[in-house]
Design a protein around this motif. Structure first.
Motif, mmCIF file in Angstrom:
data_model
loop_
_atom_site.group_PDB
_atom_site.id
_atom_site.type_symbol
_atom_site.label_atom_id
_atom_site.label_comp_id
_atom_site.label_asym_id
_atom_site.label_seq_id
_atom_site.Cartn_x
_atom_site.Cartn_y
_atom_site.Cartn_z
ATOM 1 N N TYR A 393 0.599 -0.990 -0.065
ATOM 2 C CA TYR A 393 0.115 0.226 0.157
ATOM 3 C C TYR A 393 0.938 1.221 0.149
ATOM 4 O O TYR A 393 0.556 2.270 -0.624
ATOM 5 C CB TYR A 393 -1.016 -0.067 1.315
ATOM 6 C CG TYR A 393 -1.575 0.979 1.589
ATOM 7 C CD1 TYR A 393 -2.743 1.798 0.612
ATOM 8 C CD2 TYR A 393 -1.131 2.155 2.648
ATOM 9 C CE1 TYR A 393 -3.317 2.859 1.065
ATOM 10 C CE2 TYR A 393 -1.978 3.232 2.900
ATOM 11 C CZ TYR A 393 -3.010 3.511 1.904
ATOM 12 O OH TYR A 393 -3.643 4.827 2.335
ATOM 13 N N LYS A 394 1.943 1.522 0.628
ATOM 14 C CA LYS A 394 2.926 2.371 1.024
ATOM 15 C C LYS A 394 4.149 1.944 0.209
ATOM 16 O O LYS A 394 4.893 1.053 0.624
ATOM 17 C CB LYS A 394 3.152 2.451 2.363
ATOM 18 C CG LYS A 394 2.903 3.888 2.856
ATOM 19 C CD LYS A 394 3.415 3.983 4.283
ATOM 20 C CE LYS A 394 2.999 5.679 4.536
ATOM 21 N NZ LYS A 394 2.943 6.057 5.605
ATOM 22 N N LEU A 395 4.530 2.968 -0.739
ATOM 23 C CA LEU A 395 5.872 2.516 -1.468
ATOM 24 C C LEU A 395 7.004 3.268 -0.626
ATOM 25 O O LEU A 395 6.937 4.244 0.060
ATOM 26 C CB LEU A 395 5.904 3.256 -2.873
ATOM 27 C CG LEU A 395 4.971 2.975 -3.874
ATOM 28 C CD1 LEU A 395 4.823 3.705 -5.025
ATOM 29 C CD2 LEU A 395 5.434 1.573 -4.301
ATOM 30 N N LYS A 396 7.966 2.704 -0.419
ATOM 31 C CA LYS A 396 9.229 3.040 0.012
ATOM 32 C C LYS A 396 9.739 4.441 -0.058
ATOM 33 O O LYS A 396 9.861 5.388 0.650
ATOM 34 C CB LYS A 396 10.283 2.169 0.090
ATOM 35 C CG LYS A 396 11.592 2.211 0.886
ATOM 36 C CD LYS A 396 12.598 1.253 0.849
ATOM 37 C CE LYS A 396 14.022 1.710 1.348
ATOM 38 N NZ LYS A 396 13.847 1.942 2.723
ATOM 39 N N LYS A 397 9.528 5.008 -1.401
ATOM 40 C CA LYS A 397 9.916 6.078 -1.994
ATOM 41 C C LYS A 397 8.623 6.482 -2.977
ATOM 42 O O LYS A 397 8.232 5.975 -3.809
ATOM 43 C CB LYS A 397 11.196 6.049 -2.967
ATOM 44 C CG LYS A 397 12.364 5.996 -2.269
ATOM 45 C CD LYS A 397 13.603 5.992 -3.332
ATOM 46 C CE LYS A 397 15.033 5.534 -2.449
ATOM 47 N NZ LYS A 397 15.763 5.052 -3.762
ATOM 48 N N ASN A 446 -6.211 1.362 3.223
ATOM 49 C CA ASN A 446 -5.001 0.899 2.921
ATOM 50 C C ASN A 446 -4.950 -0.107 1.834
ATOM 51 O O ASN A 446 -4.112 -0.785 1.597
ATOM 52 C CB ASN A 446 -4.081 0.024 4.086
ATOM 53 C CG ASN A 446 -4.009 1.185 5.358
ATOM 54 O OD1 ASN A 446 -4.094 2.434 5.090
ATOM 55 N ND2 ASN A 446 -3.354 0.628 6.442
ATOM 56 N N GLY A 447 -6.092 0.068 0.765
ATOM 57 C CA GLY A 447 -6.334 -0.816 -0.307
ATOM 58 C C GLY A 447 -6.348 -1.942 0.245
ATOM 59 O O GLY A 447 -6.230 -3.035 -0.531
ATOM 60 N N SER A 448 -6.921 -2.426 1.302
ATOM 61 C CA SER A 448 -7.076 -3.817 1.996
ATOM 62 C C SER A 448 -8.418 -4.182 1.431
ATOM 63 O O SER A 448 -9.509 -4.065 1.940
ATOM 64 C CB SER A 448 -7.203 -3.288 3.448
ATOM 65 O OG SER A 448 -7.705 -4.556 4.173
ATOM 66 N N ALA A 449 -8.204 -5.397 0.330
ATOM 67 C CA ALA A 449 -9.271 -5.913 -0.292
ATOM 68 C C ALA A 449 -10.119 -6.662 0.678
ATOM 69 O O ALA A 449 -11.464 -6.997 0.313
ATOM 70 C CB ALA A 449 -8.717 -6.774 -1.552
ATOM 71 N N PHE A 450 -9.424 -7.468 1.576
ATOM 72 C CA PHE A 450 -9.975 -8.540 2.371
ATOM 73 C C PHE A 450 -10.594 -7.773 3.957
ATOM 74 O O PHE A 450 -11.092 -8.474 4.614
ATOM 75 C CB PHE A 450 -9.134 -9.576 2.786
ATOM 76 C CG PHE A 450 -9.523 -10.793 1.868
ATOM 77 C CD1 PHE A 450 -9.777 -10.435 0.559
ATOM 78 C CD2 PHE A 450 -9.579 -12.096 2.327
ATOM 79 C CE1 PHE A 450 -9.934 -11.479 -0.413
ATOM 80 C CE2 PHE A 450 -9.886 -13.041 1.483
ATOM 81 C CZ PHE A 450 -9.997 -12.833 0.071
ATOM 82 N N MET A 451 -10.302 -6.510 4.165
ATOM 83 C CA MET A 451 -10.987 -5.736 5.299
ATOM 84 C C MET A 451 -10.206 -6.565 6.319
ATOM 85 O O MET A 451 -10.980 -6.741 7.371
ATOM 86 C CB MET A 451 -12.411 -5.479 5.258
ATOM 87 C CG MET A 451 -12.515 -4.508 4.506
ATOM 88 S SD MET A 451 -14.507 -4.082 4.095
ATOM 89 C CE MET A 451 -14.213 -5.152 2.395
ATOM 90 N N GLY A 452 -9.104 -6.895 6.464
ATOM 91 C CA GLY A 452 -8.466 -7.532 7.485
ATOM 92 C C GLY A 452 -7.617 -8.968 7.265
ATOM 93 O O GLY A 452 -8.130 -9.635 6.424
ATOM 94 N N ARG A 453 -6.437 -8.807 7.634
ATOM 95 C CA ARG A 453 -5.575 -10.052 7.301
ATOM 96 C C ARG A 453 -6.054 -11.409 7.511
ATOM 97 O O ARG A 453 -7.063 -11.423 8.481
ATOM 98 C CB ARG A 453 -4.052 -9.999 8.201
ATOM 99 C CG ARG A 453 -3.072 -10.156 7.467
ATOM 100 C CD ARG A 453 -1.902 -9.606 8.458
ATOM 101 N NE ARG A 453 -1.668 -8.436 8.187
ATOM 102 C CZ ARG A 453 -0.629 -7.630 9.066
ATOM 103 N NH1 ARG A 453 -0.039 -8.368 10.031
ATOM 104 N NH2 ARG A 453 -0.502 -6.561 8.611
ATOM 105 N N ILE A 454 -5.895 -12.374 6.684
ATOM 106 C CA ILE A 454 -6.439 -13.741 7.009
ATOM 107 C C ILE A 454 -5.365 -14.520 7.778
ATOM 108 O O ILE A 454 -4.575 -15.318 7.153
ATOM 109 C CB ILE A 454 -6.868 -14.625 5.710
ATOM 110 C CG1 ILE A 454 -8.205 -13.730 5.069
ATOM 111 C CG2 ILE A 454 -7.371 -16.017 5.901
ATOM 112 C CD1 ILE A 454 -9.386 -13.813 5.660
ATOM 113 N N THR A 455 -5.064 -14.274 8.829
ATOM 114 C CA THR A 455 -4.128 -14.859 9.671
ATOM 115 C C THR A 455 -4.828 -15.661 10.620
ATOM 116 O O THR A 455 -5.931 -15.261 11.144
ATOM 117 C CB THR A 455 -3.087 -14.101 10.331
ATOM 118 O OG1 THR A 455 -3.598 -12.823 10.812
ATOM 119 C CG2 THR A 455 -1.947 -13.604 9.224
ATOM 120 N N GLN A 456 -4.160 -16.729 11.556
ATOM 121 C CA GLN A 456 -4.820 -17.433 12.331
ATOM 122 C C GLN A 456 -5.412 -16.762 13.447
ATOM 123 O O GLN A 456 -6.512 -16.845 13.977
ATOM 124 C CB GLN A 456 -3.730 -18.467 12.984
ATOM 125 C CG GLN A 456 -4.516 -19.846 13.076
ATOM 126 C CD GLN A 456 -3.388 -20.963 14.118
ATOM 127 O OE1 GLN A 456 -2.655 -20.510 14.581
ATOM 128 N NE2 GLN A 456 -4.070 -22.224 13.959
#
Ligand SMILES: Cc1cc2nc3c(=O)[nH]c(=O)nc-3n(C[C@H](O)[C@H](O)[C@H](O)COP(=O)(O)OP(=O)(O)OC[C@H]3O[C@@H](n4cnc5c(N)ncnc54)[C@H](O)[C@@H]3O)c2cc1C
Length: 511
Positions: A393-397, A446-456
């Protein structure tokens, strides 16, 4: 009219599904939507040239066969229809292509060109697990999540369940490494989890997802006329049951009286009253921290909501209007979903390391030419193609707004290395960056397509938090029905369906 039995915030597919069921059960329902049209991630627009339809977000759906709403809300009667391409996916590696077909004999043959042993193992895993996936895992996608102890108890009773518990202690990468020797096959399975499931190879505890991919019970399908046709069908179904979508109205406040939700207030100050229920299909933080306000929440819940993590990556999409379809070398032209420039797990890990650092130099390209299966998406004999590219979402530069055009050219150049006829056939092009995603759909922060990480720690009973995981909230008459709930993002219809069933049960209303 400003008074309804139920108000649903957000007219993405989940909001429309919840509203559709409530309306079908006889309630008066309004869906309040910020944009000028319903659909959310079911978004098809002519962003290159008139007459060329481009699916800006979801372009294929893997749970169309299983989504209860598809039948219950009679979406085919209301205009939706899916096509399932026979060659589901193709991964390019040098001068070879590995293909996954609908037909297991063909898939086995394709894998055998890389490894006879893996071809047999792939088939065996698919045959051993397809029924288990159909009867146990898919229904769980459409059921409220159970507690960890209930999950254990349910799984430990069968050999397949015990294997699942074992797999759940590893990552998808560990599972494919244990099963296979062919790097391309491992990569294909890992890519299938990344897009469109947003699961990364090293996510610990999600090893069983690799088996879900191999089982192929979730087929890649596209909607005739573009993904937005599904939104139309959902809207028509809602309308047929007496419900309405009120567009161009951004909800800015959820009204609360005596600890219960009583309606919403939109940007121009108009209040809409909900006599029985308010449900939100938008993101967790906006819902609780902005629309409700911390004064109504206890400290522990506020902290959990603040800790809820956004997706690990976003997606940049490039859309082309074409004179002729891309012709790939090697030939993967019959594949619906084509994976370019990422043929081994090592390369995937490296590409995501770069993404985590904010860099995008050597991108993965997930490509498709939808018009090869659905001619309605372009003018007569012309074509559209899409490349979906995992990016930070955020580029380093710098910012995506400054870098966008250069990135499009860089990706088209890379794409053309695999499809040499591409550049000369381009009639029009457009890109959608993570910033554009967020601007279009403000819930995809944040361009978050899933509206929240799919982690355990953000799945099943823990999504979005244990207290909110049953779609109910500490505010009476207020429910969640969007992708921040189990089973998460993607066009699954899961959160919308389970929330509707929960609400109807709480109200004692029968369908
Ligand atoms: C580039 C990209 C590619 C993707 N590709 C795929 C794919 O191929 N397959 C797949 O299955 N998934 C894909 N996805 C993911 C998928 O699009 C989403 O997970 C899905 O749309 C989520 O559905 P939803 O109904 O929960 O929310 P959404 O579709 O986001 O709908 C939420 C709605 O709420 C509205 N809203 C927001 N704030 C307010 C407010 N304050 N008041 C009123 N309304 C509000 C929004 O305008 C929006 O219409 C992709 C996503 C992106 C970004």
């Amino acid at each position: 009219m400003t008074e309804f039995d139920a108000i649903v915030i957000g007219a993405g597919h989940n909001g429309l599904i919840t509203a559709g069921y409530l309306a079908k059960a006889g309630m008066s329902v309004a869906v309040i939507e910020k944009r000028y049209e319903a659909g959310g991630g079911l978004c098809t627009e002519q962003i290159t040239l008139p007459g060329f339809l481009h699916n800006l977000h979801s372009y294929y759906h893997i749970l169309a066969d299983h989504m209860p709403a598809y039948k219950d809300l009679e979406l085919e009667k209301h205009g939706a229809r899916y096509i399932c391409p026979e060659t589901q996916a193709g991964l390019v590696s040098g001068d070879k292509a590995l293909k996954i077909y609908e037909n297991i004999d063909k898939t086995q043959k394709s894998i055998a060109k890389f490894s006879e042993k893996d071809a047999k193992t792939y088939r065996k895993v698919q045959e051993d697990y397809a029924e288990y996936m159909e009867t146990i895992i898919i229904p769980a996608i459409y059921s409220p999540p159970v507690t960890p102890s209930e999950r254990y108890a349910a799984l430990e009773g069968t050999p397949e369940g015990r294997t699942f518990l074992e797999l759940d202690r590893s990552s998808p990468l560990e599972v494919v490494d244990d099963l296979f020797e062919c790097e391309e096959l491992k990569a294909e399975i890992l890519h299938d989890l990344i897009y469109p499931r947003w699961v990364l190879p090293e996510y610990h505890g999600l090893g069983s997802m690799a088996i879900l991919s191999i089982s192929q019970v979730e087929r890649r399908q596209l909607v005739i006329g573009g993904s937005h046709t599904l939104a139309h069908a959902l809207w028509r179904s809602l309308k047929a049951s007496g419900g309405v979508v009120l567009a161009n109205r951004a909800v800015r406040k959820i009204l609360i009286k005596n600890g219960a939700a009583t309606g919403v207030e939109v940007a121009d100050g108009t209040k809409y009253i909900a006599k029985k229920v308010v449900a939100s299909s938008i993101d967790l933080k906006q819902t609780f921290l902005e629309l409700i306000g911390e004064e109504y929440l206890d400290e522990n819940l506020i902290q959990q909501i603040k800790n809820y993590k956004s997706d690990d990556f976003s997606i940049f999409t490039i859309h082309l209007a074409l004179n002729e379809p891309p012709k790939y070398i090697p030939d993967v032209n019959d594949a619906f979903h084509i994976i370019l420039n990422s043929e081994t797990p090592e390369k995937i890990i490296d590409q995501f390391l770069q993404i985590r650092k904010g860099k995008v130099k050597d991108p993965i390209l997930y490509c498709s030419t939808p018009t090869l299966w659905d001619k309605t998406q372009a003018l007569l004999s012309k074509h559209t193609a899409v490349a979906a590219i995992p990016v930070p979402y955020k580029l380093k530069k710098g910012s995506w707004d400054d870098y966008k055009e250069e990135f499009i050219e860089m990706c088209i150049e890379k794409w053309s290395e695999f499809a040499p006829n591409l550049e000369k056939n381009i009639l029009g092009k457009a890109g959608v960056s993570p910033l554009d995603i967020e601007r279009r759909l403000s819930n995809m922060v944040n361009g978050s397509a899933f509206m929240g990480r799919i982690t355990q720690d953000q799945m099943e009973f823990f999504r979005p938090t244990p207290e909110l995981s049953r779609y109910k909230t500490p505010i009476k008459k207020f429910y969640l029905c969007g992708s921040c709930c189990h089973p998460g993002g993607g066009i699954t219809g899961g959160p919308g369906y389970i929330a509707a069933m929960t609400i109807l049960e709480d109200l004692g209303v029968e369908l």
